[in-house]
Design a protein around this motif. Structure first.
Motif, mmCIF file in Angstrom:
data_model
loop_
_atom_site.group_PDB
_atom_site.id
_atom_site.type_symbol
_atom_site.label_atom_id
_atom_site.label_comp_id
_atom_site.label_asym_id
_atom_site.label_seq_id
_atom_site.Cartn_x
_atom_site.Cartn_y
_atom_site.Cartn_z
ATOM 1 N N UNK A 26 0.825 -1.249 0.045
ATOM 2 C CA UNK A 26 -0.070 -0.098 0.081
ATOM 3 C C UNK A 26 1.030 1.292 0.098
ATOM 4 N N UNK A 27 2.012 1.211 0.628
ATOM 5 C CA UNK A 27 3.078 2.333 0.601
ATOM 6 C C UNK A 27 4.389 2.011 0.845
ATOM 7 N N UNK A 28 5.192 2.969 0.265
ATOM 8 C CA UNK A 28 6.691 2.992 0.434
ATOM 9 C C UNK A 28 7.146 3.884 1.007
ATOM 10 N N UNK A 29 8.208 3.788 1.973
ATOM 11 C CA UNK A 29 8.801 5.266 2.512
ATOM 12 C C UNK A 29 10.049 5.027 1.996
ATOM 13 N N UNK A 30 10.537 6.296 1.280
ATOM 14 C CA UNK A 30 11.921 6.634 0.895
ATOM 15 C C UNK A 30 12.339 7.669 1.759
ATOM 16 N N UNK A 31 13.162 7.687 2.453
ATOM 17 C CA UNK A 31 13.631 8.894 3.314
ATOM 18 C C UNK A 31 12.581 9.477 4.105
ATOM 19 N N UNK A 32 12.323 10.814 3.922
ATOM 20 C CA UNK A 32 11.198 11.395 4.430
ATOM 21 C C UNK A 32 9.886 11.378 3.477
ATOM 22 N N UNK A 33 9.817 10.725 2.506
ATOM 23 C CA UNK A 33 8.657 10.758 1.788
ATOM 24 C C UNK A 33 7.957 9.315 1.757
ATOM 25 N N UNK A 34 6.602 9.177 1.993
ATOM 26 C CA UNK A 34 5.732 8.284 1.778
ATOM 27 C C UNK A 34 5.088 8.188 0.586
ATOM 28 N N UNK A 35 5.156 7.388 -0.141
ATOM 29 C CA UNK A 35 4.458 7.197 -1.637
ATOM 30 C C UNK A 35 3.406 6.175 -1.574
ATOM 31 N N UNK A 36 1.959 6.589 -1.683
ATOM 32 C CA UNK A 36 0.974 5.651 -1.530
ATOM 33 C C UNK A 36 0.800 5.092 -2.887
ATOM 34 N N UNK A 37 0.208 3.808 -3.076
ATOM 35 C CA UNK A 37 -0.276 3.329 -4.253
ATOM 36 C C UNK A 37 -1.609 3.745 -4.284
ATOM 37 N N UNK A 38 -1.915 3.344 -5.671
ATOM 38 C CA UNK A 38 -3.469 3.989 -6.086
ATOM 39 C C UNK A 38 -4.416 3.590 -5.183
#
Length: 154
Positions: A26-38
């Motif tokens: 559902x989500x991937x964190x990269x550093x201080x960003x959280x990217x949500x899937x659709x």
């Protein structure tokens, strides 16, 4: 007042985070960003609406679907971070609207989701956005939303 308090004030109850409907997270964190899937407008395991906006679904119904989709996205953010107070800023909302031929009110549909972000996060909820009309979405959904949020680091 933080985002969790604003949710209560607005009467918004976040459901359990929806489970993926495919082979992804559902989500991937990269550093201080959280990217949500659709995210889709799913409530209690079912799509709130099906079809194309401007043909099968009215703008007002699509806006309701956008709000439900955004609430699902916030559920995922909370599940990933523990609480919404760990969101530093909403960076981007990408919205896809299954659109009938000639329908061009995608921004009006997505405003419903953007308004919730502004109400919940205040100025930190103001975000960049893209509103795209598409011919088809998964499961015949009228809308799909993805978010990128910046998170507070310890």
């Amino acid at each position: 007042m933080g985002p969790e308090d604003r949710l209560k004030e607005l009467g918004i109850i976040l459901p359990e985070a929806p489970r993926p409907i495919g082979f992804y997270v559902p989500a991937v964190r990269a550093g201080d960003l959280l990217f949500l899937s659709g995210m889709l407008p799913i409530r209690e395991g079912k799509l709130l609406y099906k079809g194309k906006v401007g043909k099968d679904i009215k703008v007002e119904e699509a806006q309701e679907a956008a709000r439900a989709t955004l609430i699902n996205a916030l559920s995922v953010v909370r599940a990933e971070l523990g609480d919404l107070n760990k969101v530093k800023r909403v960076v981007r909302l990408s919205g896809y609207v299954a659109s009938a031929t000639g329908f061009n009110q995608q921004p009006a549909v997505l405003n419903a989701a953007s308004e919730i972000l502004a109400k919940v996060f205040g100025d930190e909820g103001l975000h960049s956005r893209i509103a795209i009309g598409v011919s088809e979405l998964p499961m015949d959904s009228p809308i799909e939303i993805e978010l990128i949020v910046q998170v507070v680091t310890a």
